[in-house]
Design an enzyme around this catalytic site. Structure first.
Site, PDB file in Angstrom:
ATOM      1  N   CYS A  74     -16.301  32.133   6.825  1.00 43.62           N
ATOM      2  CA  CYS A  74     -15.003  31.950   7.485  1.00 43.62           C
ATOM      3  C   CYS A  74     -13.919  32.268   6.463  1.00 43.62           C
ATOM      4  CB  CYS A  74     -14.870  30.520   7.988  1.00 43.62           C
ATOM      5  SG  CYS A  74     -13.268  30.162   8.725  1.00 43.62           S
ATOM      6  N   ASN A  84     -18.071  37.465  17.167  1.00 40.69           N
ATOM      7  CA  ASN A  84     -16.664  37.193  17.366  1.00 40.69           C
ATOM      8  C   ASN A  84     -16.034  38.429  18.007  1.00 40.69           C
ATOM      9  OD1 ASN A  84     -16.454  34.569  15.732  1.00 40.69           O
ATOM     10  ND2 ASN A  84     -17.370  35.979  14.270  1.00 40.69           N
ATOM     11  N   ASN A 127      -5.507  28.311  11.884  1.00 39.06           N
ATOM     12  CA  ASN A 127      -6.956  28.098  11.854  1.00 39.06           C
ATOM     13  C   ASN A 127      -7.175  26.819  11.056  1.00 39.06           C
ATOM     14  OD1 ASN A 127      -9.565  30.586  11.148  1.00 39.06           O
ATOM     15  ND2 ASN A 127      -9.457  29.041  12.711  1.00 39.06           N
ATOM     16  N   CYS A 159      -8.203  34.216  12.669  1.00 36.99           N
ATOM     17  CA  CYS A 159      -9.576  34.323  12.173  1.00 36.99           C
ATOM     18  C   CYS A 159      -9.559  35.256  10.967  1.00 36.99           C
ATOM     19  CB  CYS A 159     -10.496  34.858  13.259  1.00 36.99           C
ATOM     20  SG  CYS A 159     -12.185  35.174  12.698  1.00 36.99           S
TER      21      CYS A 159
END
Length: 268
Positions: free
Chosen positions: A86, A181, A25, A209
């Site tokens: 995030c 998501n 990521n 993620c």
């Protein structure tokens, strides 16, 4: 040590950045403590994140001043829009803050979903996540918010599953314009799972993620797929650990642990 700065030379702004990745990521990191980065220019941010015309990243993260805590995290998806928390980005920002000399081995910082504690040792960062009190269970799926909204669904033969098509359809058809998501999961052992995630804002499968694997760990415990409270999650980009405690149906003391690695630095 990189000193990340924004200055003007001949009326042209120069933006220095560092790129980090956490289990694949990847993020563009910029020191915005002077507050002059044009964060209202979504097209500019999207172009920076573009993998052919820009630096290339799943998102862009600004390190900003905070009046109370060590720093503030401001996160943008690769579509140029400011977004929710995030997890891997937060871990990478902790590593960036250490590189910048803002912190040493531990920190307390603010983000859009609240205050986060984190520690760093070598390239491994442990990030405290927000508590989760509500988990919605539907037919064949679980929905919860771990700083960002996540749909969690178990599938067979995950390696060959069409994550893009399946994720895109659920992201729009079930969750509308705002979206969610989408995480597809396969159990590997009593305390380990494999996950592939379609991320809104990126509008594509990402290699990992952080809020997603956190959601998966809690969902698997909630649906009695595991009794473990220390769970290993294998993503396309690497391995992460999620640890938590449960008290009267409330998930707390949640941590996300994994590597956060500097890739390169440059100037825009």
């Amino acid at each position: 040590m990189l000193i990340c700065y924004i200055c003007e030379v001949n009326q042209t702004k120069i933006h220095s950045f560092t790129k980090y990745q956490g289990t694949g990521n990847d993020f563009i990191m910029i020191d915005n403590r002077k507050g002059v980065f044009p964060k209202d220019q979504g097209d500019y941010i999207a172009n920076l994140c573009h993998r052919r015309y820009g630096v290339g990243a799943d998102g862009l993260i600004l390190l900003e001043e905070d009046e109370v805590h060590d720093f503030k995290m401001v996160y943008f998806n690769s579509d140029g829009r400011e977004s929710t928390m995030c997890g891997n980005g937060g871990r990478c920002l902790v590593a960036f803050a250490k590189q910048m000399g803002v912190i040493t081995s531990s920190t307390k910082f603010s983000a859009i979903d609240g205050i986060h504690h984190a520690t760093i040792q070598g390239d491994r960062v442990t990030l405290g996540m927000v508590n989760v009190a509500t988990i919605q269970q539907g037919v064949g799926y679980v929905f919860l918010d771990t700083g960002s909204p996540h749909h969690v669904e178990m599938v067979s033969n995950l390696e060959d599953y069409d994550v893009f098509e399946g994720g895109r359809q659920l992201r729009y058809d079930r969750y509308g314009v705002e979206g969610s998501n989408i995480n597809f999961v396969e159990q590997l052992d009593t305390d380990s799972f494999k996950v592939r995630t379609y991320e809104r804002g990126v509008e594509e499968e990402t290699l990992s993620c952080g809020t997603g694997v956190t959601a998966v760990a809690l969902a698997m415990y909630h649906t009695h797929k595991t009794k473990a409270t220390n769970i290993t999650i294998l993503t396309q980009g690497g391995e992460l650990q999620v640890q938590f405690a449960v008290h009267e149906g409330r998930y707390q003391n949640i941590t996300l642990t994994g590597p956060a690695t500097k890739v390169f630095q440059g100037t825009l």
